[in-house]
Scaffold this motif. Structure first.
Motif, short mmCIF file in Angstrom:
data_model
loop_
_atom_site.label_atom_id
_atom_site.label_comp_id
_atom_site.label_asym_id
_atom_site.label_seq_id
_atom_site.Cartn_x
_atom_site.Cartn_y
_atom_site.Cartn_z
N ALA A 317 0.68 -1.05 0.00
CA ALA A 317 -0.10 -0.09 -0.21
C ALA A 317 1.14 1.35 -0.01
N PRO A 318 0.80 1.93 -1.02
CA PRO A 318 0.98 3.29 -0.65
C PRO A 318 1.27 3.91 0.67
N GLY A 319 2.86 4.50 0.99
CA GLY A 319 2.83 4.64 2.70
C GLY A 319 3.09 3.84 3.24
N LEU A 320 3.34 3.00 3.70
CA LEU A 320 3.43 1.86 4.40
C LEU A 320 4.83 1.27 4.49
N ALA A 321 5.51 1.07 5.71
CA ALA A 321 6.26 0.99 6.13
C ALA A 321 6.86 -0.61 6.42
N MET A 322 6.24 -1.39 5.63
CA MET A 322 5.39 -2.64 6.24
C MET A 322 6.03 -3.07 5.09
N ARG A 323 6.09 -4.66 4.62
CA ARG A 323 6.10 -5.05 3.32
C ARG A 323 6.33 -6.72 3.65
N ILE A 324 4.45 -7.54 3.07
CA ILE A 324 5.12 -8.66 2.80
C ILE A 324 6.03 -9.79 1.99
N VAL A 325 6.17 -11.20 2.09
CA VAL A 325 6.86 -12.17 0.89
C VAL A 325 6.37 -12.62 0.81
N PRO A 326 5.86 -13.68 0.69
CA PRO A 326 5.33 -15.16 0.77
C PRO A 326 6.30 -16.05 1.45
N LEU A 327 6.26 -17.00 1.97
CA LEU A 327 7.37 -17.74 2.41
C LEU A 327 7.25 -19.21 1.25
N PRO A 328 8.02 -19.68 1.34
CA PRO A 328 7.90 -21.10 0.13
C PRO A 328 6.31 -21.94 0.62
N PRO A 329 5.73 -22.67 0.06
CA PRO A 329 4.66 -22.93 0.70
C PRO A 329 5.17 -24.23 2.06
#
Length: 392
Positions: A317-329
């Motif tokens: 989201a614009p302006g957010l300082a948190m991001r997610i990365v999906p981990l391997p199944p």
């Protein structure tokens, strides 16, 4: 930023990490969980501790309620909240507990939350429902819902028995920005009370709490606003202020809202009183520059780590300082496994990150703060794939 003076020290982007006392042997990429208190704020709180311990009777009995009120007004102004309609509390979950304890729930009443809601809030709702016979309705949502999907799903879950809707402004596990003002507006005609869980909002993104129009709004200042831990602002609409019951009845009971909520005898109030020093530090560093730095760096971190893992990371989201990365199944598919993986990444690799399950898939959450650099995420991207492959 160049030559900003904090506690007598000239601070620039090159030496800004000296403003914090974080362990230099660890890459701290999880600011969103507990924040990090700048040294200047630690010292401000220590001075308050020294004052308190030099004469505890005087500290607690002479002018403390006025000092708390002055701090509340300062923090409320920063957040665009009504200072007379706000109370200082220890954290967001305390605000949730205050609301749940003030609803007079009965058998068959309903509380609506979403799948993106914070785990401790879910537990609080479930405990209240078990105690009263109320029903917890959880709204299903995809990992990256549109604003319209959020509004439609939440409003569609509301019935004539709904007593409260709890909606996150910034979700914790999934790092999404929800259209809380639109949800409030959509539910206003039906007089359905709405509580906004804004744990990650203060200092993180601009906000005008009063404009959201929620019945209840609560946000932590110890995450992104550099306050000592145990500082949150709980804003309440006029119709509810005298209906909110304190968790502990104190000598300020007859004073009404907000004093009856804030006062708990020998509670350590120094985190609250030192919180304005956190805002001063944030402004001294240049609030907009800090936000831009953090947002850009979180996006960079997500990009390089996702590429290293071969993951399809959702747009942030614009302006957010948190991001997610999906981990391997197969990794971090439930809360226990996620907690174990987070600890192993910290202990064996030296990186503090967030790890959460969502819909049976583990999510790596990366936060960014002024003490972080691109090299922190580069090193994580270099080391994490082999580490996770060994676990798989």
């Amino acid at each position: 930023m160049s030559g900003r003076i904090i506690e007598g020290v000239s601070v620039s982007w090159d030496n800004i990490r000296q403003c914090f006392t974080l362990d230099p042997a660890v890459a701290h990429l999880n600011h969103g969980s507990y924040g990090a208190v700048p040294l200047s704020v630690q010292r401000a709180q220590q001075r308050l501790h020294d004052e308190m311990e030099s004469n505890p009777v005087r500290f607690y009995s002479v002018g403390l309620t006025e000092r708390i009120a002055h701090t509340r007004r300062h923090l409320a102004a920063f957040l665009g909240a009504d200072p007379d309609g706000s109370a200082l509390v220890g954290n967001t979950t305390i605000g949730v507990a205050l609301v749940l304890g003030s609803l007079d729930l009965r058998t068959g009443d309903e509380i609506v939350t979403t799948e993106h809601g914070y785990g401790a809030v879910r537990l609080a709702v479930e405990a209240a429902c078990a105690r009263t016979g109320a029903v917890h309705r959880t709204v299903p949502l995809p990992l990256t819902p549109t604003d319209n999907e959020v509004v439609t799903a939440v409003t569609g879950a509301v019935t004539g028995r709904t007593r409260l809707v709890i909606i996150d402004q910034i979700t914790s596990a999934t790092a999404r920005l929800f259209p809380v003002a639109h949800v409030v507006a959509a539910l206003r005609a039906g007089n359905v009370p709405v509580m906004v869980d804004a744990a990650h909002v203060p200092g993180h993104i601009p906000v005008e709490v009063a404009d959201i129009g929620a019945d209840f709004w609560v946000g932590n200042l110890h995450k992104w606003a550099y306050a000592p831990r145990g500082t949150a602002l709980f804003a309440v609409a006029p119709a509810w202020r005298e209906r909110v019951r304190p968790l502990v009845v104190s000598w300020e009971q007859e004073a009404g809202f907000p004093a009856r909520i804030e006062w708990q005898g020998t509670l350590d109030h120094t985190p609250w009183l030192a919180a304005p020093a956190g805002l001063f530090t944030l402004r001294t560093l240049d609030l907009e520059a800090v936000r831009a730095h953090n947002t850009d760096l979180a996006a960079y971190g997500q990009r390089v780590v996702a590429a290293a893992l071969g993951a399809d990371a959702p747009d942030g989201a614009p302006g957010l300082a948190m991001r997610i990365v999906p981990l391997p199944p197969g990794l971090a598919t439930d809360l226990a496994a996620a907690s174990d993986l987070r600890r192993r990444i910290a202990d064996e690799l030296g990186f503090e990150v967030g790890v959460n399950p969502f819909h049976g898939r583990g999510l790596l959450r990366l936060s960014a703060q002024v003490y972080n650099r691109a090299s922190d995420y580069d090193r994580l991207a270099e080391r994490l794939p082999a580490f996770l492959a060994a676990l798989s």
